[in-house]
Design a protein around this motif. Structure first.
Motif, PDB file in Angstrom:
ATOM      1  N   GLU A  10      27.641  48.195  47.298  1.00 58.35           N
ATOM      2  CA  GLU A  10      28.520  49.371  47.285  1.00 58.35           C
ATOM      3  C   GLU A  10      29.756  49.133  48.143  1.00 58.35           C
ATOM      4  O   GLU A  10      30.850  49.549  47.784  1.00 58.35           O
ATOM      5  N   LEU A  11      29.579  48.470  49.265  1.00 61.14           N
ATOM      6  CA  LEU A  11      30.717  48.120  50.117  1.00 61.14           C
ATOM      7  C   LEU A  11      31.633  47.131  49.406  1.00 61.14           C
ATOM      8  O   LEU A  11      32.860  47.251  49.449  1.00 61.14           O
ATOM      9  N   LEU A  12      31.044  46.169  48.730  1.00 58.29           N
ATOM     10  CA  LEU A  12      31.830  45.172  48.006  1.00 58.29           C
ATOM     11  C   LEU A  12      32.643  45.807  46.879  1.00 58.29           C
ATOM     12  O   LEU A  12      33.780  45.392  46.616  1.00 58.29           O
ATOM     13  N   LYS A  13      32.075  46.809  46.218  1.00 54.83           N
ATOM     14  CA  LYS A  13      32.786  47.480  45.119  1.00 54.83           C
ATOM     15  C   LYS A  13      34.094  48.101  45.609  1.00 54.83           C
ATOM     16  O   LYS A  13      35.054  48.201  44.852  1.00 54.83           O
ATOM     17  N   GLU A  14      34.130  48.504  46.865  1.00 56.28           N
ATOM     18  CA  GLU A  14      35.338  49.100  47.422  1.00 56.28           C
ATOM     19  C   GLU A  14      36.478  48.085  47.538  1.00 56.28           C
ATOM     20  O   GLU A  14      37.638  48.470  47.606  1.00 56.28           O
ATOM     21  N   HIS A  15      36.141  46.802  47.580  1.00 57.17           N
ATOM     22  CA  HIS A  15      37.146  45.757  47.794  1.00 57.17           C
ATOM     23  C   HIS A  15      37.446  44.924  46.550  1.00 57.17           C
ATOM     24  O   HIS A  15      38.246  43.995  46.616  1.00 57.17           O
ATOM     25  N   VAL A  16      36.810  45.254  45.447  1.00 52.23           N
ATOM     26  CA  VAL A  16      36.987  44.469  44.222  1.00 52.23           C
ATOM     27  C   VAL A  16      38.447  44.436  43.793  1.00 52.23           C
ATOM     28  O   VAL A  16      38.992  43.377  43.466  1.00 52.23           O
ATOM     29  N   GLY A  17      39.094  45.595  43.786  1.00 45.30           N
ATOM     30  CA  GLY A  17      40.483  45.663  43.342  1.00 45.30           C
ATOM     31  C   GLY A  17      41.388  44.723  44.115  1.00 45.30           C
ATOM     32  O   GLY A  17      42.243  44.045  43.534  1.00 45.30           O
ATOM     33  N   ARG A  18      41.183  44.653  45.421  1.00 43.34           N
ATOM     34  CA  ARG A  18      42.005  43.769  46.263  1.00 43.34           C
ATOM     35  C   ARG A  18      41.767  42.303  45.900  1.00 43.34           C
ATOM     36  O   ARG A  18      42.720  41.519  45.778  1.00 43.34           O
ATOM     37  N   HIS A  19      40.507  41.915  45.717  1.00 44.97           N
ATOM     38  CA  HIS A  19      40.193  40.526  45.349  1.00 44.97           C
ATOM     39  C   HIS A  19      40.843  40.161  44.007  1.00 44.97           C
ATOM     40  O   HIS A  19      41.430  39.085  43.860  1.00 44.97           O
ATOM     41  N   VAL A  20      40.717  41.060  43.049  1.00 47.11           N
ATOM     42  CA  VAL A  20      41.273  40.816  41.718  1.00 47.11           C
ATOM     43  C   VAL A  20      42.799  40.736  41.789  1.00 47.11           C
ATOM     44  O   VAL A  20      43.408  39.810  41.244  1.00 47.11           O
ATOM     45  N   ASP A  21      43.418  41.695  42.472  1.00 46.62           N
ATOM     46  CA  ASP A  21      44.879  41.697  42.585  1.00 46.62           C
ATOM     47  C   ASP A  21      45.385  40.450  43.309  1.00 46.62           C
ATOM     48  O   ASP A  21      46.385  39.850  42.893  1.00 46.62           O
ATOM     49  N   ASP A  22      44.704  40.053  44.379  1.00 47.76           N
ATOM     50  CA  ASP A  22      45.107  38.844  45.110  1.00 47.76           C
ATOM     51  C   ASP A  22      45.037  37.602  44.217  1.00 47.76           C
ATOM     52  O   ASP A  22      45.922  36.742  44.253  1.00 47.76           O
ATOM     53  N   ALA A  23      43.988  37.506  43.418  1.00 48.08           N
ATOM     54  CA  ALA A  23      43.849  36.355  42.515  1.00 48.08           C
ATOM     55  C   ALA A  23      44.969  36.342  41.482  1.00 48.08           C
ATOM     56  O   ALA A  23      45.546  35.287  41.187  1.00 48.08           O
ATOM     57  N   ILE A  24      45.297  37.514  40.948  1.00 49.04           N
ATOM     58  CA  ILE A  24      46.373  37.598  39.951  1.00 49.04           C
ATOM     59  C   ILE A  24      47.703  37.195  40.574  1.00 49.04           C
ATOM     60  O   ILE A  24      48.466  36.419  39.984  1.00 49.04           O
ATOM     61  N   VAL A  25      47.987  37.690  41.774  1.00 48.35           N
ATOM     62  CA  VAL A  25      49.238  37.338  42.456  1.00 48.35           C
ATOM     63  C   VAL A  25      49.303  35.830  42.696  1.00 48.35           C
ATOM     64  O   VAL A  25      50.321  35.174  42.424  1.00 48.35           O
ATOM     65  N   LEU A  26      48.222  35.254  43.203  1.00 48.58           N
ATOM     66  CA  LEU A  26      48.206  33.820  43.480  1.00 48.58           C
ATOM     67  C   LEU A  26      48.412  33.003  42.206  1.00 48.58           C
ATOM     68  O   LEU A  26      49.215  32.059  42.187  1.00 48.58           O
ATOM     69  N   LEU A  27      47.709  33.354  41.162  1.00 44.24           N
ATOM     70  CA  LEU A  27      47.833  32.600  39.901  1.00 44.24           C
ATOM     71  C   LEU A  27      49.224  32.772  39.289  1.00 44.24           C
ATOM     72  O   LEU A  27      49.754  31.830  38.691  1.00 44.24           O
ATOM     73  N   THR A  28      49.807  33.935  39.431  1.00 41.85           N
ATOM     74  CA  THR A  28      51.152  34.162  38.901  1.00 41.85           C
ATOM     75  C   THR A  28      52.195  33.426  39.737  1.00 41.85           C
ATOM     76  O   THR A  28      53.079  32.750  39.206  1.00 41.85           O
ATOM     77  N   THR A  29      52.068  33.500  41.059  1.00 37.17           N
ATOM     78  CA  THR A  29      53.015  32.858  41.969  1.00 37.17           C
ATOM     79  C   THR A  29      53.011  31.345  41.798  1.00 37.17           C
ATOM     80  O   THR A  29      54.066  30.697  41.862  1.00 37.17           O
ATOM     81  N   THR A  30      51.840  30.769  41.586  1.00 38.56           N
ATOM     82  CA  THR A  30      51.756  29.315  41.415  1.00 38.56           C
ATOM     83  C   THR A  30      52.144  28.859  40.022  1.00 38.56           C
ATOM     84  O   THR A  30      52.192  27.659  39.746  1.00 38.56           O
ATOM     85  N   GLY A  31      52.409  29.802  39.125  1.00 39.76           N
ATOM     86  CA  GLY A  31      52.838  29.454  37.776  1.00 39.76           C
ATOM     87  C   GLY A  31      51.708  29.187  36.807  1.00 39.76           C
ATOM     88  O   GLY A  31      51.967  28.860  35.645  1.00 39.76           O
TER      89      GLY A  31
END
Length: 192
Positions: A167-188
């Motif tokens: 339940e605690l992890l579910k609160e942070h899922v959005g941040r993990h997903v958004d961070d991965a998207i930003v990293l993958l987009t930034t690196t091309g």
């Protein structure tokens, strides 16, 4: 009969763990003859592998498809949250924990569970990357999808397996997903 056996085995593994569950108990709970059970599953490891495989398949069946509209980032955002939701289901977490606990004794079982889950997850992500118009191939999107899974989902899965409250992890899922998207987009690796 296979469903009855797998239902009984799943319940026993979840209740007692791998070590204390016996094929005799599964036979009794499923109301299946021992010879029939042993004819289908040579040993407890084979039965547990079938339970894990069925559970992973059920996890993927429970996914809500990524929306067909929107850009790749919005599709990944949706799918990443959905994948985390099903991965953090109590039953899924319990089976991950059992598999991890038995990895030293049965490394092939742990590898099977990990690989089937990872490959299926990466395929779903690759399909979301390609999108509904099919611009590109799922196979060519798999390396990017694998990296997304490694960045956004594996840390959450690892933490849940080793005792962090889902339940605690579910609160942070959005941040993990958004961070991965930003990293993958930034690196091309991921195109807008």
């Amino acid at each position: 009969m296979d469903e009855r056996v797998l239902d009984a085995a799943t319940a026993l593994f979840l209740e007692q763990g791998f070590g204390r569950t016996t094929l005799d108990q599964v036979s009794e709970r499923s109301r299946t003859g021992k010879s029939t059970l042993y004819g289908r599953y040579a040993n407890k490891e084979a039965l547990f592998a079938a339970v894990v495989t069925r559970s992973i398949d059920a996890m993927f069946d429970d996914l809500k498809a990524a929306p067909s509209d929107g850009d790749v980032q919005s599709r990944l955002r949706h799918l990443g949250r959905e994948l985390a939701r099903v991965m953090l289901d109590a039953r899924c977490v319990a089976l991950m924990r059992i598999t991890a606990a038995e990895a030293g004794n049965f490394p092939a079982l742990a590898t099977l569970g990990y690989q089937k889950s990872f490959d299926g997850t990466a395929r779903f992500v690759a399909e979301a990357i390609v999108g509904p118009d099919g611009s590109g191939s799922v196979e060519s999107a798999l390396p990017i999808a694998c990296r997304f899974v490694e960045l956004a989902l594996q840390p959450i899965s690892f933490q849940a397996t080793f005792g962090v409250d889902p339940e605690l992890l579910k609160e942070h899922v959005g941040r993990h997903v958004d961070d991965a998207i930003v990293l993958l987009t930034t690196t091309g690796l991921l195109k807008s």
